[in-house]
Design a protein around this motif. Structure first.
Motif, PDB file in Angstrom:
ATOM      1  N   GLY A   1       5.741  52.427  74.912  1.00  0.00           N
ATOM      2  CA  GLY A   1       5.166  51.345  74.126  1.00  0.00           C
ATOM      3  C   GLY A   1       4.067  51.751  73.160  1.00  0.00           C
ATOM      4  N   LEU A   2       3.940  53.033  72.871  1.00  0.00           N
ATOM      5  CA  LEU A   2       2.944  53.504  71.899  1.00  0.00           C
ATOM      6  C   LEU A   2       3.681  53.852  70.613  1.00  0.00           C
ATOM      7  CD1 LEU A   2       0.844  55.690  74.346  1.00  0.00           C
ATOM      8  CD2 LEU A   2       0.277  53.419  73.454  1.00  0.00           C
ATOM      9  N   GLU A   3       3.770  52.879  69.736  1.00  0.00           N
ATOM     10  CA  GLU A   3       4.653  53.002  68.580  1.00  0.00           C
ATOM     11  C   GLU A   3       3.966  53.437  67.294  1.00  0.00           C
ATOM     12  OE1 GLU A   3       7.096  49.543  68.222  1.00  0.00           O
ATOM     13  OE2 GLU A   3       7.770  49.698  70.302  1.00  0.00           O
ATOM     14  N   GLU A  59      -0.472  51.076  70.440  1.00  0.00           N
ATOM     15  CA  GLU A  59       0.740  50.263  70.559  1.00  0.00           C
ATOM     16  C   GLU A  59       1.285  49.830  69.208  1.00  0.00           C
ATOM     17  OE1 GLU A  59      -2.174  49.591  72.021  1.00  0.00           O
ATOM     18  OE2 GLU A  59      -1.872  49.306  74.149  1.00  0.00           O
ATOM     19  N   ASN A  60       0.400  49.338  68.335  1.00  0.00           N
ATOM     20  CA  ASN A  60       0.860  48.752  67.077  1.00  0.00           C
ATOM     21  C   ASN A  60      -0.310  48.642  66.105  1.00  0.00           C
ATOM     22  OD1 ASN A  60      -0.634  46.474  67.950  1.00  0.00           O
ATOM     23  ND2 ASN A  60       1.163  45.697  69.030  1.00  0.00           N
TER      24      ASN A  60
END
Length: 158
Positions: A63-65, A114-115
């Motif tokens: 989940g680390l995008e 994350e984002n």
């Protein structure tokens, strides 16, 4: 710099390839018996050549995008300012690597979050409020081409 012979280099290469390999597997791969191989691994750890072992994670899968390369300029160049700033950066877990650099800016950090919203929070709440900072420049990674590759060691000496 510690002297590394051909066995040390081979052991390090084997561990960089697979840190979960057993001593038996490494010894076989580097053509040593098990006891000397284990002694060499322990010696490399004690000398600080091998700093540790950890899992290499797929950032997207956890989940680390977003990866951002953040360049910082600090107010004054002094040993105290540099040490204080470095300590502040060390306390930000989203910074996965950081370098003091030459050129127009002073430090370059790799940030993984994350984002974009998470990066905005980190930027406004943690990085922009650092007292030594005069300028921050963010560069967003579009795609990862290569990360966490093994180190190409120089030829063995000794």
């Amino acid at each position: 710099m510690p002297k590394l012979d051909e066995f040390d280099v081979a052991i390090i290469d084997a561990l960089q390839d697979n840190a979960r390999a057993t001593n038996v597997e490494i010894a076989e791969k580097v053509n040593l018996s098990q006891s000397p191989c284990l002694r060499r691994i322990r010696a490399l750890e004690e000398r600080g050549v091998i700093r540790g072992y950890r899992a290499d994670l797929d950032r997207q899968a956890v989940g680390l995008e977003l990866t951002v390369f953040v360049a910082f300029k600090v107010i004054r160049h002094s040993r105290e300012n540099a040490q204080e700033f470095q300590q502040a950066l060390m306390e930000i877990p989203e910074i996965v690597s950081c370098y003091m650099i030459s050129g127009d800016l002073d430090f370059l950090a790799e940030v993984v979050v994350e984002n974009l919203a998470a990066y905005e929070r980190l930027l406004t709440e943690r990085m922009l409020v650092l007292p030594q900072v005069t300028d921050i420049r963010s560069n967003f990674a579009i795609r990862s081409v290569k990360t966490g590759g093994p180190l190409k060691l120089p030829p063995a000496r000794g």
